[in-house]
Design a protein around this motif. Sequence first.
Motif, PDB file in Angstrom:
ATOM      1  N   ALA A 176      20.490   0.260 -81.665  1.00 54.49           N
ATOM      2  CA  ALA A 176      19.132  -0.167 -82.012  1.00 54.49           C
ATOM      3  C   ALA A 176      18.797  -1.533 -81.418  1.00 54.49           C
ATOM      4  CB  ALA A 176      18.961  -0.199 -83.534  1.00 54.49           C
ATOM      5  N   GLU A 177      19.773  -2.433 -81.379  1.00 53.78           N
ATOM      6  CA  GLU A 177      19.517  -3.758 -80.822  1.00 53.78           C
ATOM      7  C   GLU A 177      19.312  -3.677 -79.304  1.00 53.78           C
ATOM      8  OE1 GLU A 177      18.969  -7.801 -80.224  1.00 53.78           O
ATOM      9  OE2 GLU A 177      18.728  -6.525 -81.998  1.00 53.78           O
ATOM     10  N   LEU A 178      20.075  -2.835 -78.637  1.00 54.47           N
ATOM     11  CA  LEU A 178      19.877  -2.632 -77.204  1.00 54.47           C
ATOM     12  C   LEU A 178      18.498  -2.045 -76.945  1.00 54.47           C
ATOM     13  CD1 LEU A 178      21.030  -2.668 -74.322  1.00 54.47           C
ATOM     14  CD2 LEU A 178      21.981  -0.388 -74.768  1.00 54.47           C
ATOM     15  N   ARG A 179      18.056  -1.143 -77.805  1.00 46.34           N
ATOM     16  CA  ARG A 179      16.715  -0.571 -77.670  1.00 46.34           C
ATOM     17  C   ARG A 179      15.662  -1.666 -77.771  1.00 46.34           C
ATOM     18  NH1 ARG A 179      13.902   4.353 -78.772  1.00 46.34           N
ATOM     19  NH2 ARG A 179      11.948   4.102 -79.918  1.00 46.34           N
ATOM     20  N   ARG A 180      15.809  -2.547 -78.757  1.00 44.52           N
ATOM     21  CA  ARG A 180      14.831  -3.621 -78.948  1.00 44.52           C
ATOM     22  C   ARG A 180      14.788  -4.533 -77.732  1.00 44.52           C
ATOM     23  NH1 ARG A 180      14.418  -8.640 -79.717  1.00 44.52           N
ATOM     24  NH2 ARG A 180      16.682  -8.962 -79.671  1.00 44.52           N
ATOM     25  N   THR A 182      15.803  -3.953 -74.628  1.00 43.07           N
ATOM     26  CA  THR A 182      15.362  -3.285 -73.404  1.00 43.07           C
ATOM     27  C   THR A 182      13.850  -3.090 -73.409  1.00 43.07           C
ATOM     28  OG1 THR A 182      17.485  -2.115 -73.296  1.00 43.07           O
ATOM     29  CG2 THR A 182      15.691  -1.252 -71.940  1.00 43.07           C
ATOM     30  N   ARG A 183      13.310  -2.705 -74.548  1.00 43.33           N
ATOM     31  CA  ARG A 183      11.845  -2.560 -74.627  1.00 43.33           C
ATOM     32  C   ARG A 183      11.156  -3.909 -74.422  1.00 43.33           C
ATOM     33  NH1 ARG A 183       9.006   2.011 -78.148  1.00 43.33           N
ATOM     34  NH2 ARG A 183      10.210   3.790 -77.403  1.00 43.33           N
ATOM     35  N   GLU A 184      11.736  -4.944 -74.966  1.00 43.55           N
ATOM     36  CA  GLU A 184      11.151  -6.280 -74.795  1.00 43.55           C
ATOM     37  C   GLU A 184      11.180  -6.682 -73.317  1.00 43.55           C
ATOM     38  OE1 GLU A 184      12.922 -10.441 -76.006  1.00 43.55           O
ATOM     39  OE2 GLU A 184      11.992  -9.499 -77.767  1.00 43.55           O
ATOM     40  N   ARG A 185      12.306  -6.417 -72.653  1.00 42.72           N
ATOM     41  CA  ARG A 185      12.433  -6.765 -71.229  1.00 42.72           C
ATOM     42  C   ARG A 185      11.437  -6.002 -70.365  1.00 42.72           C
ATOM     43  NH1 ARG A 185      15.431  -4.208 -67.410  1.00 42.72           N
ATOM     44  NH2 ARG A 185      16.665  -3.056 -68.960  1.00 42.72           N
ATOM     45  N   THR A 254      21.622   0.189 -62.576  1.00 40.53           N
ATOM     46  CA  THR A 254      22.984   0.643 -62.856  1.00 40.53           C
ATOM     47  C   THR A 254      23.230   0.742 -64.358  1.00 40.53           C
ATOM     48  OG1 THR A 254      23.802  -1.635 -62.814  1.00 40.53           O
ATOM     49  CG2 THR A 254      23.863  -0.410 -60.740  1.00 40.53           C
ATOM     50  N   ASP A 255      22.250   0.330 -65.162  1.00 39.97           N
ATOM     51  CA  ASP A 255      22.415   0.323 -66.626  1.00 39.97           C
ATOM     52  C   ASP A 255      21.592   1.446 -67.254  1.00 39.97           C
ATOM     53  OD1 ASP A 255      23.078  -0.278 -69.185  1.00 39.97           O
ATOM     54  OD2 ASP A 255      22.231  -2.301 -69.203  1.00 39.97           O
ATOM     55  N   VAL A 256      22.038   2.677 -67.031  1.00 39.28           N
ATOM     56  CA  VAL A 256      21.329   3.841 -67.575  1.00 39.28           C
ATOM     57  C   VAL A 256      21.340   3.848 -69.110  1.00 39.28           C
ATOM     58  CG1 VAL A 256      21.245   6.366 -67.620  1.00 39.28           C
ATOM     59  CG2 VAL A 256      21.729   5.169 -65.483  1.00 39.28           C
ATOM     60  N   PRO A 257      22.449   3.480 -69.785  1.00 34.85           N
ATOM     61  CA  PRO A 257      22.421   3.467 -71.255  1.00 34.85           C
ATOM     62  C   PRO A 257      21.298   2.623 -71.840  1.00 34.85           C
ATOM     63  CG  PRO A 257      24.676   3.316 -70.494  1.00 34.85           C
ATOM     64  CD  PRO A 257      23.805   3.181 -69.272  1.00 34.85           C
ATOM     65  N   ALA A 258      21.000   1.470 -71.210  1.00 32.10           N
ATOM     66  CA  ALA A 258      19.924   0.625 -71.723  1.00 32.10           C
ATOM     67  C   ALA A 258      18.573   1.318 -71.588  1.00 32.10           C
ATOM     68  CB  ALA A 258      19.912  -0.712 -70.976  1.00 32.10           C
ATOM     69  N   ALA A 262      15.780   2.885 -74.675  1.00 31.43           N
ATOM     70  CA  ALA A 262      14.360   2.550 -74.831  1.00 31.43           C
ATOM     71  C   ALA A 262      13.473   3.781 -74.943  1.00 31.43           C
ATOM     72  CB  ALA A 262      13.903   1.691 -73.653  1.00 31.43           C
ATOM     73  N   MET A 263      14.005   4.963 -74.623  1.00 34.98           N
ATOM     74  CA  MET A 263      13.211   6.195 -74.584  1.00 34.98           C
ATOM     75  C   MET A 263      13.247   6.933 -75.923  1.00 34.98           C
ATOM     76  SD  MET A 263      14.568   7.598 -70.883  1.00 34.98           S
ATOM     77  CE  MET A 263      14.540   6.557 -69.422  1.00 34.98           C
ATOM     78  N   ASP A 264      12.252   7.804 -76.104  1.00 33.00           N
ATOM     79  CA  ASP A 264      12.215   8.693 -77.270  1.00 33.00           C
ATOM     80  C   ASP A 264      12.471  10.140 -76.890  1.00 33.00           C
ATOM     81  OD1 ASP A 264      11.484   6.759 -79.361  1.00 33.00           O
ATOM     82  OD2 ASP A 264       9.626   6.549 -78.204  1.00 33.00           O
TER      83      ASP A 264
END
Length: 366
Positions: A176-180, A182-185, A254-258, A262-264
């Motif tokens: 969840a923190e990575l999602r936050r 990545t969306r912010e970036r 190269t950071d596909v997990p990030a 961010a996706m739904d």
Amino acid sequence: MKVLHVITGLAAGGAEQQLRVLLPRLRARCEVAVLTGRGVLADAIERDGLPVHRIGMRGNTDLRAVGRLARLMRGRRYDVVHTHLYRACVYGRLAARLANVPAIVATEHSIGHEHIEGRRLTRPVRALYLASELLGHATVAVSPTVAERLSLWGVPRSRIVVIPNGVDGAAFGFDAELRRRTRERLGLDPRAFVVGGIGRLEPGKRFDVLVEAVSALGGAVLLLAGTGSCEPRLRRLARDAGAEDRVIFAGESTDVPALLSAMDVLAAPSAEEAFGLAVVEALAAGLPVLYGACPAVEDLPPGAAPGARRVAPDRLAAELAELAARPPERLPPPEAVRCYDVRHQADRLESLYLRLLGAAPEEEKR
């Protein structure tokens, strides 16, 4: 055992990402030779401590690349040369023969019914492929679907080995923190419904269908990760549909997990695929997936990937609207992800290398 992996380029495509994921899991001493520009993954591979040799090939007919490859192979005395992608397979297998490399393996990542890596399957393209295939000792198909296509082309079944692509499922676990972050970036609203697309922006991926579907879905955002010749056309399509501010072109990564965090939902509308790596990675990340073709799912028993659904292009917008109407929900990784564990695939590749070198354990030979 010393292995040289030869690949056409190291941009952030499916075959290239697969090589990067696989290399640290192989016990053999591995090096990489890239024919054309280095690409973003070359630096990532070197950071992992593996040498990357740049061959500097200039175009499809630069025959000097064969000599440069052969000199590299002779000088560094590899036990195995393993080629990836069409151009590398053609030039790499010839160079390996000239250098008297004991075992020559190729992985076929991208063969379709009418195209191979975006090339039309003309008679000369097919003839060159089959001629170079005879220079190797085994051809790895990344799915049973690809094995069948190779066989129909004329590659003997005895030379085809099915070893699917591999995924490190744990690397894609939802955070969840990575999602936050990545969306912010990316400048994405935390509450936005984000549809994702990952892959080369080329005609065969049919991302134009996805742009049109998301444009018709008020408030939804499309996050496209990749580069390619269709990018200008896709940008025009989004602009003409009045959705320019809702289609985000993230470029190579190269950071596909990030990005997946961010996706739904991931949408993969390709009409034809050899495997469908992005689909399996999205399933590992707990995302629902809508796809047009995906051997990675369709070659498995029914129920192995309950979060993935095959959707016709004219139904894509309606299916996305249905998902957007529900609260975003992460799903548990399905059985499909475990089927494609990268450690298992690495073990199978090394067993193939040993068998070709005549050094397989007795139980493997039997």
